[in-house]
Design an enzyme around this catalytic site. Sequence first.
Site, PDB file in Angstrom:
ATOM      1  N   GLU A  51       0.866  -1.189   0.000  1.00  0.00           N
ATOM      2  CA  GLU A  51       0.000   0.000   0.000  1.00  0.00           C
ATOM      3  C   GLU A  51       0.896   1.230   0.000  1.00  0.00           C
ATOM      4  O   GLU A  51       1.976   1.225   0.606  1.00  0.00           O
ATOM      5  CB  GLU A  51      -0.903   0.007   1.235  1.00  0.00           C
ATOM      6  CG  GLU A  51      -1.747   1.284   1.313  1.00  0.00           C
ATOM      7  CD  GLU A  51      -2.863   1.246   2.334  1.00  0.00           C
ATOM      8  OE1 GLU A  51      -2.812   0.406   3.260  1.00  0.00           O
ATOM      9  OE2 GLU A  51      -3.792   2.069   2.213  1.00  0.00           O
ATOM     10  N   CYS A 248      -6.594   0.913   2.767  1.00  0.00           N
ATOM     11  CA  CYS A 248      -7.590   2.002   2.763  1.00  0.00           C
ATOM     12  C   CYS A 248      -7.431   2.932   1.573  1.00  0.00           C
ATOM     13  O   CYS A 248      -8.356   3.678   1.243  1.00  0.00           O
ATOM     14  CB  CYS A 248      -7.481   2.806   4.043  1.00  0.00           C
ATOM     15  SG  CYS A 248      -8.022   1.898   5.485  1.00  0.00           S
ATOM     16  N   ASN A 379     -12.030  -2.950   0.192  1.00  0.00           N
ATOM     17  CA  ASN A 379     -10.949  -3.244   1.146  1.00  0.00           C
ATOM     18  C   ASN A 379     -11.570  -3.598   2.480  1.00  0.00           C
ATOM     19  O   ASN A 379     -12.145  -4.665   2.625  1.00  0.00           O
ATOM     20  CB  ASN A 379      -9.980  -2.065   1.239  1.00  0.00           C
ATOM     21  CG  ASN A 379      -8.938  -2.285   2.334  1.00  0.00           C
ATOM     22  OD1 ASN A 379      -8.357  -3.358   2.399  1.00  0.00           O
ATOM     23  ND2 ASN A 379      -8.721  -1.319   3.185  1.00  0.00           N
ATOM     24  N   GLU A 380     -11.520  -2.672   3.448  1.00  0.00           N
ATOM     25  CA  GLU A 380     -12.149  -2.974   4.735  1.00  0.00           C
ATOM     26  C   GLU A 380     -13.549  -2.370   4.733  1.00  0.00           C
ATOM     27  O   GLU A 380     -13.824  -1.422   5.469  1.00  0.00           O
ATOM     28  CB  GLU A 380     -11.317  -2.395   5.871  1.00  0.00           C
ATOM     29  CG  GLU A 380     -10.152  -3.276   6.257  1.00  0.00           C
ATOM     30  CD  GLU A 380      -9.365  -2.732   7.435  1.00  0.00           C
ATOM     31  OE1 GLU A 380      -9.543  -1.554   7.799  1.00  0.00           O
ATOM     32  OE2 GLU A 380      -8.545  -3.498   7.976  1.00  0.00           O
TER      33      GLU A 380
END
Length: 662
Positions: A51, A248, A379-380
């Site tokens: 990331e 994120c 993603n989350e």
Amino acid sequence: MRIKKLLVAVSLTTGSLLPSLTQAQNNSVIAVQVNKPIADVQPTMWGVFFEDINLGADGGIYAELVKNRSFEFYQPLMGWKVTQNKFNEGSVLVVNREEKNTNNPRFIRITKDAAADTLGISNEGFRGMGIKKGLRYDFSVLYRQQTPGLTMHAELVSTAGKVIGSTTLQPSAGNGDWSKAAVSFNATDTSLKASFNIWFEGTGKIDLDMISLFPEDTWKKRPGGMRADMIQLLADMKPGFIRFPGGCIVEGHELSTRYQWKKTIGPVEERQLSINRWNGEFAHRPTPDYFQTFGLGFFEYFQLAEDIGAAPLPILNCGMACQFNTAEVIPIDQLDPYVQDALDLIEFANGDATTQWGKVRTQMGHPAPFNLKMMGVGNENWGPQYVERLKIFSKAIKARYPDFKLVNSSGTDPNGDRFDYLNGELRKMNADIIDEHYYRRPEWFLANAARYDNYPRNASKIFAGEYAAQSDKTVSIDNRNNTETAIAEAAFMTGLERNAAVVNMASYAPLFAHIDGWQWTPDLIWVNNLQSYGTPNYYVQKLYSTNKGTNVVPALMEGKSVSGQDSLYVSAVTDKNTNDVIIKVVNASAKPINKAITINGVKKLNPAATVTVLKGNSVLDVNSFANPEAVSPATSAVQLKGNKLAASLPAYSFSVYRIGMK
Ligand code: AHR
């Protein structure tokens, strides 16, 4: 249950991984049964999570040394300083041509009327520029002549103020259009935090954009490429997959700053910059100069995956921004472009030159497909809003690509209401792969080493997509990559390996952190402008990945898998390719342990085996720039007696035994 609580309490107060109460020696033997494989180990099993956090991309693996090279940061001259001997209104002017170039609207216009005047601009780099003595540096710039006559004198300056390399660039008179000029020069000295000056000599007026400086020694020597030392650390791990671009960052703080892969491909100067969502995420770690220039974009990620032999795993936005931030969602009836992005990405990666997006990849220099087989949606993300959107993505992707595998989010935590809801819904949908995340204390990792022992085998597979033991607590700046966390992860990973029938992929997160520009700790690999080192946690990942094997076999003590008895954690695999049996043993206690291991179910074993041990003298031991291998594996010979191995397991250690089968 009461005993378990007591044990955890003791461990917290003693500071050791496991309480002394559990350290009583047990004479039972660990029996490895090589002829009774339990499961295949997927080639993807151990991978990496990349990331752009902690200056992971710009200022990290993307080797560009100039910060804000195209003047698109919200403060257009951020990272730049103008020097002139007398005030001269508009000598360095930021010009915005938004109407004509929405992707790269700004450039600077340099005007110098008197030859005797001094006028220069200076770039500070990403917390300075790491410069190496003797290395070639490639300076390039896009320019458009207004009034020809200016020469650029470029120089690298060390922190001590010494010029450590210089060159002259004389742009041609040009035809009034934008052109590229480039020149290379060698550095005469090393500096950790150099700066880059451009002095304008003569008189004239010139427009400049994409002012760039790259070192020669990029990964595979690709011009405009990646930082080789950092990529080498990844390649050394032989990862089974690489997940990108996050994290994120996929979601964005709000939807307008979500990651959009189509904006990250094509000519670098046409890739529209975006603020990095970690720029202002943590008030205690502000990084106002953190942007994504996308010099490292999806083409480069796919190429990187190919280079290091890892399966690519892109994660795409599912129509929802970060739910910790704005939690913006796209209305369902407007989700189509998001779904189309996913379909187009598969075509970009795999389609031939007759397809719209396959043609783009071909034109970028890669006619062969990238062999994309899986993708994450979200993603989350969590809640019914996620499930609703995910179903639409899944239907559309599976309709066109029935064998394509989708990774689905189970949210931010490995338990609790959010997790339970999503886990239930995803299983009802018969999800291919469920992504679980755990940022927890070391005790959690030890206590959960058997987490997957009872997960259903013939249902959704698991991707342990982000995990890291936190020596303090999540997002605390006091978290350290120490021996305690590494050993706890190694112990937990025996459980992942033992359960390879259901766990098909796992990756530590985050991957990289720049010592002067990080937002989040702990991280697997730490870098400054010149050096990079693997943490103890890195070595754990590498030991698993380079000792992956092909088949899980039972490793039992008193008929049970070893998951905390006597502070020991054990898993074993065989490797069809090398005909080895590989046994991983973690001693999570403060005392050395001697343990007998028998290897059964094979006619003959090579008595000359090896053991590779990672250990620290104390749970607090860390690696550092000064001592990058303080906690690192060492390999030595061990001798078997028949099928018996006398294992000497140091305190807080992770041992990998490799034994040849005949
Ligand atoms: O790894 C850092 C962050 O942790 C990731 O971006 C996010 O997915 C998780 O919350």
